[in-house]
Design an enzyme around this catalytic site. Structure first.
Site, PDB file in Angstrom:
ATOM      1  N   CYS A 119      -8.497   6.686  10.307  1.00 31.55           N
ATOM      2  CA  CYS A 119      -8.844   5.394   9.672  1.00 31.55           C
ATOM      3  C   CYS A 119      -7.776   4.344   9.962  1.00 31.55           C
ATOM      4  CB  CYS A 119      -9.032   5.540   8.165  1.00 31.55           C
ATOM      5  SG  CYS A 119     -10.429   6.560   7.751  1.00 31.55           S
ATOM      6  N   ASP A 158       0.872  -1.179   0.000  1.00 24.15           N
ATOM      7  CA  ASP A 158       0.000   0.000   0.000  1.00 24.15           C
ATOM      8  C   ASP A 158       0.913   1.234   0.000  1.00 24.15           C
ATOM      9  OD1 ASP A 158      -1.488   2.207   0.700  1.00 24.15           O
ATOM     10  OD2 ASP A 158      -2.593   1.232   2.328  1.00 24.15           O
ATOM     11  N   GLN A 214       0.785   6.387   1.211  1.00 26.44           N
ATOM     12  CA  GLN A 214       1.509   7.443   1.935  1.00 26.44           C
ATOM     13  C   GLN A 214       2.980   7.504   1.566  1.00 26.44           C
ATOM     14  OE1 GLN A 214       0.166   9.751   3.725  1.00 26.44           O
ATOM     15  NE2 GLN A 214      -1.881   8.912   3.960  1.00 26.44           N
ATOM     16  N   LYS A 258      -3.385  11.923  -3.198  1.00 29.52           N
ATOM     17  CA  LYS A 258      -2.312  12.136  -2.205  1.00 29.52           C
ATOM     18  C   LYS A 258      -0.992  12.444  -2.904  1.00 29.52           C
ATOM     19  CE  LYS A 258      -4.535   8.968   1.023  1.00 29.52           C
ATOM     20  NZ  LYS A 258      -5.060   9.721   2.148  1.00 29.52           N
TER      21      LYS A 258
END
Ligand code: PMP
Length: 507
Positions: free
Chosen positions: A462, A298, A301, A324
């Site tokens: 989250c 993932d 970020q 993002k």
């Protein structure tokens, strides 16, 4: 031009309506609006802005004569309408990640950062939630709708060719940005959440049996927990969680201990959105492959903070969200190794993903198209390409080094505040400074900062399991991007000191 003047980008809708004989804009007013818009966009930022490819007088298209449109040239109409057989002929763009653009003036490329909030200059420290968009992305979207808008892949006319070329160029830009082997390994989706759900569905159908295990970490965002819980419930598999130490870093020995022949999928974040921990995904991928597990990273970020090379990580899949990464919302990416993607079934069925449909039988396109059913988010994919082109002017290496210094400065200053506890103190961190302050609710701090024009997130981000690991339901989370400065951090620190003194005085 003074880019601190927020009026520089005003499209002046009032003038637009006044000049119109009726409340409904007529065509001439629309043209006027478009001209105003381009005029404003072009004058913004002066020499800083890339003007190549932009119209010089509003509505005339730069590509109206002698266009080179690879898609139109390659299009092979077949009995069923179109063919993707020449996909390979779209140029793959290999982008050096070492652009030398000047980061200190990058802030001026983001018009929204000149906004004032409550009479104070906006300080945007909510980048982990979403990033702001540079003017080049905003104007690329306008350009798309003014000159290129069409559905893609499906027609032999010029606008279809323009939009298809723009969309496929964006795919190639993504491929270069994350170091994928080919553009065919890039699937456009809505974002990280949709990407993980897509993978959970297509992988689990084929690879998960009752009793198998899916391994995640304690750091995961809900988007990398809940889809796997759903798979486990459906398939009778077990969800395993690799723990973290008190700094918020994965305990690698525990992770290794959890890997075994039943582990079929390992799905891990590269950077924690709640703590900022940078996870050693390369090492973890190597270990997971030893037991034959597929690895998903993932990257929601990580992509905006550091150079990412999926071939170096050697993960099987990598997902991220455009919003993002200074690109529009509603667009994201799933990277998958082509050799694996081609063995997986589609998720959604419909147009665009098929080769041939009969009532008793359908054959599907190869990857990536078999995973892109229906009309995708064409304009925002093009916007994502523009964001990547913008970032390439600086290079992610430079961005990473700059943000590292900013993070160190912020950490040092925050730790001076009486009663402040930093949550997430791993040696390797990126972008995030989560904290709590004795005697204050996190919402209270968030609200006080908002009054001063400072945007941070206060809540569970989250990622409830990792906050609970630290005995918390919520933190205050300033999060950084390369357009932030030490002054932004100083503004935050100032308010926190004021809060502290108010508390002492019992106000
Ligand atoms: N994973 C991580 C690590 C995230 O930070 C986020 C967004 N906060 C997501 C997944 C979900 O991303 P999106 O909401 O863009 O789908």
């Amino acid at each position: 031009m003074n880019t601190n003047d927020p009026s520089f980008l005003k499209l002046n809708p009032e003038t637009f309506i006044q000049n119109s004989p009726s409340p409904f804009p007529d065509e001439r007013s629309l043209e006027k609006l478009a001209r105003e818009m381009f005029g404003a966009l072009q004058s913004f930022g002066g020499g800083n802005l890339p003007t190549s490819g932009l119209p010089t007088n509003g509505l005339s298209s730069p590509t109206s004569s002698q266009e080179t449109l690879p898609y139109l040239e390659d299009l092979k109409l077949t009995d069923t309408g179109f063919s993707y057989s020449n996909f390979q002929s779209f140029p793959n763009i290999n982008i050096p990640q070492s652009g030398g653009g000047n980061l200190t003036s990058a802030r001026r490329d983001f018009p929204i950062l000149t906004e004032t909030v409550n009479g104070k200059p906006l300080v945007w420290l909510d980048n982990a939630a979403t990033t702001q968009k540079p003017i080049s992305v905003i104007e690329r979207l306008s350009h798309f709708y003014l000159h290129e808008n069409s559905n893609i892949h499906r027609a032999a006319h010029t606008l279809a060719a323009r939009s298809t070329d723009a969309y496929e160029k964006a795919r190639s830009l993504v491929q270069g940005f994350i170091g994928a082997g080919s553009a065919e390994e890039i699937v456009f989706v809505r974002g990280t959440t949709e990407g993980i759900n897509l993978l959970a569905n297509i992988i689990s159908d084929k690879h998960i049996q009752s009793g198998d295990e899916i391994l995640i970490t304690h750091l995961e965002h809900h988007a990398n927990i809940v889809p796997w819980q759903m798979v486990c419930a459906k398939k009778g598999a077990k969800l395993k969680v690799a723990p973290v130490d008190d700094s918020g870093q994965i305990i690698l020995s525990e992770y290794e201990r959890l890997l075994n022949s039943k582990t079929k999928i390992v799905s891990i974040t590269q950077v924690s959105n709640a703590l900022g921990t940078v996870v050693p995904v390369e090492e973890m991928t190597r270990s997971a492959h030893k037991v034959g597990a597929l690895v998903i990273v993932d990257g929601a970020q990580s992509v905006s903070h550091m150079p990412v090379n999926v071939q170096e990580i050697d993960c099987d899949f990598f997902v991220f969200s455009g919003h993002k990464l200074f690109a529009p919302t509603g667009i994201g990416v799933v990277y998958g190794k082509k050799s694996i993607l081609d063995t997986l079934p589609p998720w959604q069925g419909g147009g665009n993903m098929i080769k041939d449909v009969q009532f008793d039988h359908t054959t599907f396109q190869e990857a990536p198209f078999r995973f892109e059913a229906g009309t995708g988010n064409i304009a925002d994919a093009v916007g994502l390409g523009a964001a990547i082109e913008y970032l390439n002017r600086f290079g992610m290496k430079q961005i990473s080094a700059f943000e590292h210094d900013l993070l160190e400065y912020g950490t040092k200053e925050l730790l001076k505040i009486p009663g402040l506890r930093l949550i997430g103190t791993a040696k390797d961190k990126a972008g995030v400074l989560s904290f709590v302050v004795d005697g204050f609710k996190t919402e209270e701090i968030g609200k006080r900062l908002a009054e001063e024009g400072i945007a941070v997130r206060a809540g569970h981000h989250c990622a409830q399991p990792i906050l609970r690991r630290f005995g918390l339901e919520s933190t205050v989370r300033p999060s950084l991007a390369f357009y932030n400065s030490c002054e932004d951090i100083d503004a935050l620190i100032r308010v926190l000191y004021q809060l502290g003194s108010r508390n002492k005085l019992g106000i």
